[in-house]
Design a protein around this motif. Sequence first.
Motif, short mmCIF file in Angstrom:
data_model
loop_
_atom_site.label_atom_id
_atom_site.label_comp_id
_atom_site.label_asym_id
_atom_site.label_seq_id
_atom_site.Cartn_x
_atom_site.Cartn_y
_atom_site.Cartn_z
N UNK A 102 0.83 -1.22 0.00
CA UNK A 102 0.00 0.00 0.00
C UNK A 102 0.85 1.26 0.00
N UNK A 103 2.04 1.19 0.62
CA UNK A 103 2.93 2.36 0.66
C UNK A 103 3.73 2.52 -0.61
N UNK A 104 4.09 1.42 -1.24
CA UNK A 104 4.96 1.49 -2.41
C UNK A 104 4.27 2.17 -3.59
N UNK A 119 -5.22 14.36 0.46
CA UNK A 119 -4.12 13.42 0.28
C UNK A 119 -4.31 12.18 1.16
N UNK A 120 -4.61 12.39 2.43
CA UNK A 120 -4.81 11.27 3.35
C UNK A 120 -6.03 10.44 2.96
N UNK A 141 -0.92 6.27 4.17
CA UNK A 141 -1.12 7.67 4.57
C UNK A 141 0.18 8.33 5.01
N UNK A 142 1.00 7.60 5.75
CA UNK A 142 2.27 8.18 6.20
C UNK A 142 3.15 8.53 5.02
N UNK A 163 5.37 11.83 10.04
CA UNK A 163 5.42 10.38 9.99
C UNK A 163 5.42 9.79 11.40
N UNK A 164 5.93 10.54 12.37
CA UNK A 164 5.94 10.08 13.76
C UNK A 164 4.53 9.98 14.34
#
Length: 275
Positions: A102-104, A119-120, A141-142, A163-164
């Motif tokens: 999902x992040x890639x 965006x989120x 999302x991050x 991101x934290x």
Amino acid sequence: MKGAIIGDIVGSIYEFHNIKTKDFPLFSPNCFFTDDTVMTVAIAAALETAGKDAPDAVISRWMLKMMRGYGRTYPDRGYGGMFRRWLEDRHPRPYYSSGNGSAMRVSPVAWFARSMEECEKLARMSAEITHNHPDGICGAQATAGAVYLALHGGTKDDIMNYVSRYYDWDFCLDEIRPTYTFDHFASINEGTVPYAVEAFIESESFEDAIRNVISIGGDSDTLAAITGAIAEAYYGVPDELWEQAKVFMDDGGGLADTVERFYTLKDITKQGGGQ
């Protein structure tokens, strides 16, 4: 988006043959594009086709359609087992994955979105098609939020703080390089996104970010796709690197053309990096 693809191609030969140094040829004749590139282009094509003002349901349908269409066009690009089954299923459903797929693939939504909130939301939508586990959604999302901040003048501190909200980490690359490897942990978002972000945070240029992340090992193509997406938004991508990457995409399927067309869409502009 170009940064994600460059990272994927550079990292393709190191995924199962990790190296622990920044001293390596950036592009090897054996490099290739993987599922990271295919799905990134699929998300971009879906957003382009749906358009800026399409209802969420329409955008989601196009994301699913393009992911399945591109996935079937490029069937041998390293998809995971659950995703391969999803591609072949006549009635595809999300499969509750927390994996880093999902992040890639998410970076195009950061270029397309007109606000962090949008965006989120788009990142969540792109993840939920397959990766509807909370960790699958967080990874998307991050990553998308980090790219969005880099595009809109965010500093490295801004990006790290953002991101934290999703992940806690307290390490530098030199600390993890000796032991970080491609195991189950490195194939989920918790084991991927913070490491990819740290590689960007410690970088001095786009190329340096890619070298940083390859040098730690792990799921190299996906790590480099995520780092490359953020680094592109922050530093920009040198034209010569994109031209080299396109050589590996020249397969007659129009992947590079889709990427370049996506950047010409109205409102797809870099608002100023955080340098």
